[in-house]
Design an enzyme around this catalytic site. Structure first.
Site, short mmCIF file in Angstrom:
data_model
loop_
_atom_site.label_atom_id
_atom_site.label_comp_id
_atom_site.label_asym_id
_atom_site.label_seq_id
_atom_site.Cartn_x
_atom_site.Cartn_y
_atom_site.Cartn_z
N SER A 184 -3.53 6.43 14.09
CA SER A 184 -3.88 7.64 13.35
C SER A 184 -4.22 8.75 14.34
O SER A 184 -4.71 8.49 15.45
CB SER A 184 -5.11 7.34 12.50
N GLY A 243 0.80 -1.22 0.00
CA GLY A 243 0.00 0.00 0.00
C GLY A 243 0.83 1.27 0.00
O GLY A 243 2.06 1.23 -0.13
N TYR A 246 -14.09 3.65 11.46
CA TYR A 246 -12.66 3.51 11.16
C TYR A 246 -11.83 3.94 12.37
O TYR A 246 -10.94 3.22 12.83
CB TYR A 246 -12.29 4.37 9.93
N LYS A 268 -9.12 1.88 15.16
CA LYS A 268 -7.76 2.28 15.58
C LYS A 268 -7.68 2.38 17.10
O LYS A 268 -6.72 1.94 17.73
CB LYS A 268 -7.38 3.62 14.94
#
Ligand code: NAD
Ligand code: UD1
Length: 337
Positions: free
Chosen positions: A124, A10, A148, A152
């Site tokens: 993040s 990625g 999302y 995390k």
């Protein structure tokens, strides 16, 4: 030192592979290619002039991963293998919980079983939720505003629980701010599927006329020009942060958490201005409504990473814009040449 780079095909993974190889680490990439192309790995080989061992496998697949662990005998793991699109996570939250959390559980279980005691996790700045104070230090309160972000946050808690009963492990939780830009070679970069969600790939696609204009989401935030402020960091700086984190883990440091950002906040209009300069013509844009769930401003206090691992961003905003544009211009269709 042999490192498993999970999700290494990625955007951030490929740039990190370059830095790892240049720092003389032995790299093995595992990726299910759900959001990437094998060509990206081939290009890392080209940049570094090395052959990379690659397995197409799903990190949630315990059996497949166990075979790889037995075969490779890793010294460390960097876990990038996650889904990362916020609006998609709102639509299919279970897929996000399933992929992001299970991949972590499988990697941790195998790390324990095969005694791979160094683990780096891609977290993040989203775990700070809607910040009450800026700049953000690692001790600021945590929260999440979407599925999302919650994956995390949960994974950070899982890592802490795991560490508490596996104190011989070393774990680095790296909280990325906004990675942008590309490798200066123009061979690897960000290749989003469909219409980009994030600002910079959207801007570069407008710049090559793939999209008509940028929608600036809101100009009534309490910021210097009313548009959202973020801490943009060159992906090569971010990648180097992983090498520094691995070095730290080799000192047997236990569990550590670092912000990886520059400490500088730029507004959307400042980003457009930086791109106007490198592209050579003005990027068309329109002011539209705020994006639901967006925060006004978010930027790091990067002091802890500097003091403890010597991390400091080298690239400035002009470098980030130049390299993002160089990648886009040379690869108008990303890896689909
Ligand atoms: P990316 O989608 O380009 O890379 C993730 C890679 O993981 C992809 O190649 C994908 O195919 C692979 N993958 C996903 N699930 C997998 C699985 N179950 N098994 C094997 N491979 C799998 O994303 P990126 O921008 O490189 O982000 C890497 C990590 O950093 C992610 O965990 C992301 O959440 C996190 N992160 C990214 C940003 C950002 O702005 N890009 C910001 C903060 C955190
Ligand atoms: C987004 C995610 C965040 C994730 C990060 C990296 C949301 C709400 N947040 O962060 O959880 O960790 O990506 O993947 O999706 N903007 C525009 N027009 C656009 C796109 C963005 O004006 O077309 C603005 C946004 O309002 C924001 C800034 O540009 O002020 C940056 O946006 P973006 O690149 O999406 O990053 P984040 O919102 O910081």
């Amino acid at each position: 030192m042999k490192i498993l780079v999970a999700g290494g095909a990625g955007y951030i993974g490929t740039h990190t592979c370059v830095e790892l190889i240049q720092a003389k680490y032995d790299v093995v990439v595992v990726d299910n290619l759900s959001n990437s192309k094998y060509d990206a790995v081939k290009r890392v080989e080209k940049i570094t002039n090395t052959k990379i061992k690659f397995y197409q496998a799903d990190c949630c697949d315990y059996k497949a991963m166990e075979e790889i662990f037995i075969e490779e005998k890793f010294d460390g793991i960097i876990h990038f293998a996650g889904l990362k699109c916020v609006p998609e996570s709102v639509k299919v939250p279970l897929s996000y919980y399933n992929n992001n959390i299970n991949s972590t559980l499988v990697l941790l279980e195998l790390a324990r079983k095969y005694n791979v005691r160094n683990f780096v996790f891609s977290s993040s700045a989203t775990v700070y939720g809607n910040p009450k104070t800026l700049p953000l230090i690692e001790d600021c309160p945590l929260s999440a505003t979407n599925p999302y972000g919650r994956t995390k946050l949960f994974i950070e808690y899982i890592l802490e629980d795991f560490y508490n009963c596996n104190k011989d492990f070393n774990i680095a939780i790296l909280r990325y701010f906004n990675p942008i830009g590309a490798h200066p070679s123009g061979l690897i970069g960000e290749d989003p599927n469909g219409i980009p969600n994030n600002l910079v790939p959207y801007v570069t696609q407008v710049a090559i006329n793939k999209l008509p204009y940028l929608k600036v989401n809101g100009n009534d935030y309490p910021t210097k020009d009313g548009t959202g402020i973020r801490d943009y960091i060159h992906v090569c700086d971010l990648a180097r942060g992983h090498v520094l984190a691995l070095n730290k883990l080799s000192t047997n440091c236990g569990l550590v958490i670092y912000n990886l950002g520059t400490g500088l906040g730029y507004s959307v209009l400042e980003i457009i201005e930086a791109f106007n300069k490198v592209v050579g013509h003005p990027i068309p844009y329109k002011i539209v409504e705020r994006r639901p769930g967006d925060i006004a401003a978010c930027y790091a206090d990067p002091t802890k990473a500097y003091k403890e691992i010597g991390f400091k961003a080298i690239y400035n905003l002009d470098d980030m814009a130049r390299d993002a544009w160089n990648w886009q211009k040379n690869n108008p269709n990303g890896y689909n040449q």
